[in-house]
Write an enzyme that holds these catalytic residues in place. Structure first.
Site, PDB file in Angstrom:
ATOM      1  CB  CYS A  86      -0.982  -0.032   1.164  1.00 20.64           C
ATOM      2  SG  CYS A  86      -2.372   1.115   0.931  1.00 20.64           S
ATOM      3  CG  HIS A 176      -3.670  -3.323   3.458  1.00 20.56           C
ATOM      4  ND1 HIS A 176      -2.635  -2.875   4.249  1.00 20.56           N
ATOM      5  CD2 HIS A 176      -4.262  -2.216   2.945  1.00 20.56           C
ATOM      6  CE1 HIS A 176      -2.613  -1.551   4.229  1.00 20.56           C
ATOM      7  NE2 HIS A 176      -3.593  -1.127   3.445  1.00 20.56           N
ATOM      8  CD  GLU A 178      -1.175  -5.726   5.730  1.00 18.42           C
ATOM      9  OE1 GLU A 178      -1.130  -4.529   6.040  1.00 18.42           O
ATOM     10  OE2 GLU A 178      -1.055  -6.131   4.549  1.00 18.42           O
TER      11      GLU A 178
END
Length: 520
Positions: A86, A176, A178
Site C-alpha cells: 500500500c 493489504h 496481511e
C-alpha cells in the site's frame, strides 16, 4: 534479557499503519523471524539486524505531503528483496522514479485482482488469468512505474495493483495481504520470504526455547531472580522458561489480592508446586487490598490502589527473601514496539504491567524479559512446548485489577463473593456447551443496581448481573458473541437460583468500538 541473534531476519519498516503488527504475524507464521522498526530509525535497524529481506508497511500518510515518510536509501542500495504494501508501494515508486497521484476517491474494501503475468511470487498459488479477492484501503495511487517495473496483476480501479521488478527482486502491491480479508495474503508473504528471499523458515518455538534458556543463563549467572507470578499465561510461561534456565535461583511470588476468580489462586499454586517444582510463595494479602478498596467507586482510583499495594506487598516479601539481582517480567513484543507518528518523531510506548511497574528502579534490580520477542499466540505455543496444559494455555484473558473492575461502583466483600459465584456458573455453562474456545473472553459483571423481583411468594430487591462474551482476534476490536436464547436462559436461571443476591440477569450486546471489552 538482550534479544537473541537471528541470522535470517526480515526487517519491517513501519510507516504508521494500524495493521503493521499483522505483517509481522504473517512472517512469523511462515517460520521466519522479523522485527518491526519505525521509519525514523529504519537505517539504524537495518544495520543492527542485517536482514535478508525488507517489507515496507502501509500508512495513513500521503507520499504527496511535504515531509512524508520515506524508506532509507540504504534499503534500495543493499541488493536485498523488498516488498512494498500500500503506502510501501507508493513510497517505493516515488523514491525510485515513478509517479504517485492523489486518487479521485478512496478505494476501501473488497476488490478482485486479475493476474496479467506469471511471477515467482505466485508460484504454487496463482496462475495467469486467474482472479483473486484482496482488500484495498488507499487514497493515493501509482500512475507511472519506475524503470524496470512491470504490472503483474490489476483490479478494476487499480491498474498498478501488483507490480514487480524481478531483476532487483522488488515487489509491491496496492492492497493489504496481511489482513484476513485477502484470503491468499499470508501465502503471498510466505512466498516472498521463502521463494524470493530464500529464507528457510526454521524459526520455531523449540529453537527459541533453547536460545532463550542460553541467554537467560548468560545474563543471570549465579544470581537470584524473583518473578511476580499473576497466574496468567505470560508470567507463567516466563517463570517456567527462567526456571528451566536457572532452577532454584528463581523464586516466584504470587500476591493474592482477593480479586481473582473462584479457586484461581489455589489452583495456580497447586499446579506450579505439584507439577513444576517451582519455589513459589503464595501471599494472601486479600484483607489489605479489599480493606483499602472498600467503598471506592472510581475505576482509575481502584487501579492505582491495586498497583500501589501490589508494589508494597511485593517489596516486603522480596525483602524477606534477602532481595534479588533480577526481576522477571512477562513483557511481550507488542509491549516494546515503538508506536509511530508519521507527522513527527517516534513516541516510545512501553506498557508497564500493572503488577511490576516501577519495581526494577525501586528495588535496584535488572529486568529479565524472556518473552519480549514474542506475540501472544507464540507465547501460547511456547507454553505448550514447556508442558503447560491446554486448559491453562487457552484460558480467557483476565485483567490485572481482577474482579475490582467487574464490580462497577463501590466494592465490598459481599459483592465480590456474589460476583465470583455468578462468574463461575457462567463459565461452567459455557464449557458445558462446548463454547469456551470459540469465545475470546467471557465474564460476569455485578452492576451497582438493585431491582425488584419475585422469588417464591416473596418480594426481592437484589443486584443485577450482566453477562459479557466477545469474539476477537487480538482484543483491539471485538464483537459480542451471538448465543442462542436457550443458552442465555439456562445460564441466567442457574445464576438466579444458585447465587443469593442476584434476581436479574442481562446480556451485553455492545461491540468494541464503541464500547470496551471490560466495563471499567
Amino acid at each position: 534479557m538482550t534479544q537473541t541473534a537471528h541470522p535470517d531476519t526480515v526487517l519491517i519498516v513501519d510507516f504508521g499503519s494500524q495493521v503493521t503488527q499483522l505483517i509481522a504475524r504473517r512472517v512469523r507464521e511462515s517460520g521466519v523471524y522479523c522485527e518491526i522498526v519505525p521509519f525514523q530509525s529504519a537505517e539504524d535497524g537495518f544495520h543492527r539486524l542485517k536482514p535478508k529481506a525488507v517489507i515496507l508497511s502501509g500508512s495513513p500518510a500521503s507520499t504527496l505531503d511535504v515531509g512524508s515518510p520515506r524508506a532509507p536509501s540504504v534499503i534500495f542500495e543493499s541488493g536485498l528483496p523488498v516488498f512494498g504494501i500500500c503506502y510501501g508501494q507508493q513510497t517505493m515508486c516515488a523514491q525510485l522514479g515513478g509517479k504517485v497521484e492523489s486518487g479521485h476517491h478512496r478505494e476501501f474494501g473488497r476488490a478482485f485482482l486479475e493476474v496479467e503475468k506469471d511471477c515467482p511470487l505466485f508460484e504454487g498459488l496463482w496462475s495467469l488469468g486467474s482472479r483473486h479477492q484482496v482488500w484495498m484501503s488507499h487514497g493515493d495511487r501509482v500512475t507511472a512505474l519506475p524503470d524496470g517495473f512491470e504490472v503483474v496483476a490489476t483490479s478494476s480501479n487499480a491498474p498498478f495493483a501488483f507490480i514487480a521488478d524481478e531483476k532487483r527482486r522488488y515487489y509491491a502491491v496496492q492492497f493489504h495481504p496481511e489482513v484476513v480479508h485477502t484470503p491468499d495474503g499470508a501465502k503471498l508473504i510466505a512466498n516472498f520470504v521463502h521463494k524470493i528471499a530464500g529464507i528457510k523458515g526454521d524459526w520455531t518455538m523449540s529453537a527459541y526455547r533453547a536460545k532463550a534458556v542460553e541467554a537467560i543463563r548468560n545474563q543471570v549467572g549465579d544470581k537470584k531472580v524473583i518473578c511476580a507470578l499473576s497466574g496468567g499465561v505470560d508470567s507463567s510461561v516466563a517463570a517456567l522458561l527462567i526456571h528451566e534456565a536457572v532452577g532454584d535461583q528463581l523464586t516466584c511470588i504470587l500476591v493474592d489480592h482477593g480479586l481473582m476468580r473462584k479457586d484461581e489462586a489455589a489452583n495456580v499454586v497447586a499446579m506450579f508446586k505439584e507439577h513444576y517444582n517451582l519455589h513459589l510463595l503464595h501471599v494472601d494479602a486479600s484483607d489489605r487490598f479489599i480493606g483499602e478498596l472498600e467503598g471506592v467507586s472510581d475505576p482509575e482510583t481502584k487501579r492505582k490502589i491495586i498497583g500501589r499495594l501490589f508494589i508494597e506487598v511485593f517489596e516486603e516479601e522480596a525483602g524477606k527473601l534477602g532481595g534479588a539481582d533480577f526481576l522477571a517480567q512477562g513483557t511481550l513484543y507488542p509491549d516494546v514496539i515503538e508506536s509511530v507518528s508519521f507527522t513527527g518523531g517516534p513516541s516510545v510506548t512501553i506498557k508497564s504491567h500493572h503488577n511490576v511497574g516501577g519495581l526494577p528502579e525501586r528495588m535496584n534490580m535488572q529486568l529479565v524479559e524472556p518473552l519480549r520477542e514474542l506475540f501472544k499466540d507464540e507465547v501460547r505455543v511456547l507454553g505448550r512446548e514447556l508442558g503447560l496444559p491446554d486448559s491453562f494455555i487457552g484460558r480467557h484473558p483476565f485483567p490485572g485489577p481482577g474482579l475490582a473492575i467487574r464490580c462497577p461502583g463501590g466494592i465490598s466483600r459481599e459483592k465480590l463473593e456474589i460476583l465470583r459465584e455468578a462468574d463461575a456458573i457462567y463459565l461452567d455453562e459455557i464449557r458445558k456447551a462446548g463454547l469456551y474456545d470459540a469465545i475470546w473472553q467471557a465474564f460476569a459483571v455485578l452492576l451497582p443496581v438493585q431491582t425488584v423481583g419475585v422469588m417464591g411468594d416473596g418480594r426481592t430487591y437484589e443486584f443485577v448481573c450482566a453477562l459479557r462474551a466477545v469474539t476477537s482476534v487480538d482484543g483491539m476490536t471485538a464483537d459480542f458473541y451471538h448465543y442462542d436464547m436457550e443458552f442465555l436462559g439456562r445460564a441466567a436461571t442457574r445464576i438466579i437460583n444458585e447465587v443469593r443476591g442476584i434476581n436479574r440477569v442481562v446480556y451485553d450486546v455492545t461491540s468494541k468500538p464503541p464500547g470496551t471489552i471490560e466495563w471499567e
